[in-house]
Design a protein around this motif. Structure first.
Motif: not given
Length: 454
Positions: A406-426
Motif C-alpha cells: 500500500r502506498e502512502a498518501a503522498e509521493g506514491g511510495f510504499f507506506d513504511g508505517r505498515l512494517l512491524p516494529a523490530g523489522t530488519d529493514y536491510f
C-alpha cells in the motif's frame, strides 16, 4: 580539506556565475571538507611487475589500436604521449595518429621518435583539412587494423600497464565464452608537466542510469573494432563524440551488459592545462550541450519519453520521465530515494550488498564524491521504507514481506508505517531487491526523492 589551487578557484567562480551565491557557498563548504581525493598518490606498478608483464607469453594475443586525433599538439605533450605508448608492457599494439594541425610540427616529432627507436607500430596520417574532432577521428579509424580500438587524447598519458590490463581482461573473458565489446578503467589527472598525479576517479562497474547522468566511463575507453567502425563518430556531437559513441555502443549491447567490463585500476592520466575542461569547465561549454543531446538521442532511439535537464554541475544531467518512470522505462522494477535524519544528513536509502550506504553522513545539500550522491543511478538495494514498486511486482513484494503493498498518501511510495516494529529493514530490502533483479528489472535510486525519518 579539499585541494586549494587555481583550478578549484576557477571552478568555484564559474559555479557562482551559473548557480548563485547560496549554491556556491554550499559547494565551497563541501570542497573544504576532507575528501578521499586528498590522500591520493598514483602508484606505478613495480619494475618487477612490469618486467613480468613484458615476459608473459600469449598464444592468441589480441591487438589493440590506439587512435589519437591531433591538432597543433604542444611538442612536449606529444613526446610524452608517444613515450607512454612506447613503454607499454603489452607489445601487440599500433598507434594511429590523425593530424589535422596547421603545421608540420606533429609530423616532424613523430618521424623523429620513430626514427630514433626504429619503431614500426606508429602510423602517422596527415589530414588535408581540419573537419572537427569527430570527422578527424573517423579518418584515423578507417586506418586501424587491431581487434580493439583505444581512444587517447593528444595531450594525455597512458599508464605502462594500460594495454596489458585490457588485453588480459579481453582474453580471459573469451575463455568464458564472452566477447567483450566495451572496456573502461579508472583514471586520474596530472599536472601540465605530467609529474604530479591527483583526483583519482574510482569508477563504478557498469551503471546505465549513472551513465545517463554523466559520462563517468570517459577514459580509458577501449571498444571492439567492428562495433566502433559500425557506429563511427558523429560530427554533430563534436565535443561529446566519445559520450555519444559510448551510449550508442551500450544500446547495441543491452539488455545483457556482460560485454561491458570495468577495470578498477588507474590506466589513464588526464593532463590538466589552461585549455582543458579538467581545469576550466567553461572552455568547452559546447561539449556539455552535445552531451545533453547525446542522452536525448539515446532516449529517442529507445522510445523513452523524458526531458534531459542540466544540473548545477557542468556535464551532469537529470532525466525527468513522462509521465511516470515505470511507464517510460520498462526495465525499472523499483524506485528508491534518500533517507535523511533530523539534521538533514543522509542515513540511508541506497546500499551495497553488505548494508553500507555510500553516502551516509553527507549533508543533504552536498553532492559527494564526483557528485554521485546527487545523481540518479542504478542500485543493488534500496530501502523498503522508501521504495516504489512497479505494479506488476506488487504480488512478489507481498510474497516476500508478508505485507500488503500500500502506498502512502503522498509521493506514491510504499507506506513504511505498515512494517512491524523490530523489522530488519536491510534484510527485507535486500530480499525484495534481489527478487526484483532476478526477474530482469533494474533498481533505480533517485536522490531527489527524499524522506525524513526519526
Amino acid at each position: 580539506m579539499g585541494k586549494i589551487n587555481l583550478a578549484n578557484f576557477k571552478k568555484t567562480y564559474y559555479y557562482l556565475k551559473k548557480n548563485g551565491v547560496k549554491a556556491a557557498f554550499t559547494a565551497v563548504c563541501e570542497r573544504l571538507r576532507k575528501s578521499p581525493l586528498d590522500a591520493y598518490a598514483y602508484e606505478r606498478p613495480s619494475d618487477e611487475e612490469l618486467m613480468r608483464q613484458r615476459r608473459e607469453v600469449f598464444n592468441e594475443p589480441v591487438t589493440i589500436s590506439l587512435l589519437v586525433p591531433a591538432f597543433n599538439t604542444k611538442r612536449t605533450y606529444l613526446d610524452a604521449l608517444l613515450l607512454s605508448v612506447w613503454e607499454q608492457t603489452y607489445p601487440y599494439w599500433e598507434l594511429v595518429l590523425a593530424d589535422a594541425g596547421s603545421d608540420l610540427e606533429v609530423r616532424e616529432a613523430v618521424e623523429e621518435f620513430v626514427r630514433e627507436r626504429q619503431e614500426t607500430r606508429i602510423r602517422y596520417i596527415r589530414l588535408d583539412t581540419n573537419e572537427g574532432i569527430a570527422a578527424n577521428s573517423n579518418r584515423g579509424l578507417e586506418k586501424v587494423t587491431g581487434d580493439y580500438v583505444g581512444l587517447l587524447d593528444h595531450d594525455d598519458l597512458l599508464a605502462p600497464d594500460a594495454l596489458y590490463e585490457n588485453a588480459v581482461r579481453i582474453m580471459n573473458a573469451k575463455k568464458r565464452g564472452i566477447t567483450l565489446k566495451i572496456l573502461y578503467s579508472d583514471e586520474d589527472k596530472c599536472d601540465e608537466k605530467g609529474e604530479s598525479y591527483y583526483e583519482i576517479y574510482r569508477k563504478k562497474d557498469f551503471n546505465l542510469d549513472l551513465l545517463l547522468s554523466n559520462n563517468y566511463i570517459c577514459h580509458f575507453l577501449v571498444m571492439e573494432t567492428g562495433m566502433m567502425k559500425k557506429l563511427k563518430f558523429r560530427c554533430n556531437f563534436d565535443g561529446s563524440q566519445d559520450y555519444d559513441l559510448i551510449l550508442r555502443g551500450v544500446a547495441e549491447i543491452l539488455p545483457d551488459d556482460r560485454e561491458i567490463s570495468h577495470i578498477p585500476k588507474v590506466l589513464y592520466h588526464w593532463r590538466c592545462h589552461a585549455g582543458s575542461t579538467a581545469v576550466n569547465p567553461e572552455s568547452k561549454r559546447y561539449a556539455y550541450d552535445a552531451g545533453k543531446r547525446a542522452i536525448e538521442d539515446f532516449l529517442l532511439q529507445r522510445g523513452i519519453h523524458g526531458d534531459v535537464e542540466a544540473t548545477e554541475h557542468l556535464g551532469f544531467f537529470r532525466i525527468s520521465y513522462e509521465p511516470d518512470v515505470f511507464e517510460a522505462r520498462g526495465d525499472i522494477g523499483v524506485l528508491g530515494g534518500r533517507l535523511l535524519d533530523r539534521k538533514n544528513r543522509v542515513v540511508g536509502g541506497i546500499y551495497d550488498p553488505t548494508g553500507i550506504c555510500p553516502y551516509v553522513g553527507l549533508a543533504a545539500g552536498f553532492s559527494g564524491y564526483m557528485h554521485q550522491a546527487s545523481l540518479t543511478q542504478d542500485a543493488k538495494i534500496v530501502d523498503i521504507r522508501f521504495m516504489k514498486v512497479r505494479r506488476e511486482l506488487w504480488k512478489l513484494f507481498e510474497e516476500i514481506t508478508g505485507i500488503p503493498y500500500r502506498e502512502a498518501a503522498e509521493g506514491g511510495f510504499f507506506d513504511g508505517r505498515l512494517l512491524p516494529a523490530g523489522t530488519d529493514y536491510f534484510d527485507l530490502s535486500r530480499r525484495v531487491c534481489e527478487a526484483v533483479t532476478a526477474k530482469g528489472y533494474r533498481i533505480l535510486w533517485d536522490p531527489k526523492e527524499t524522506l525524513k525519518i526519526k
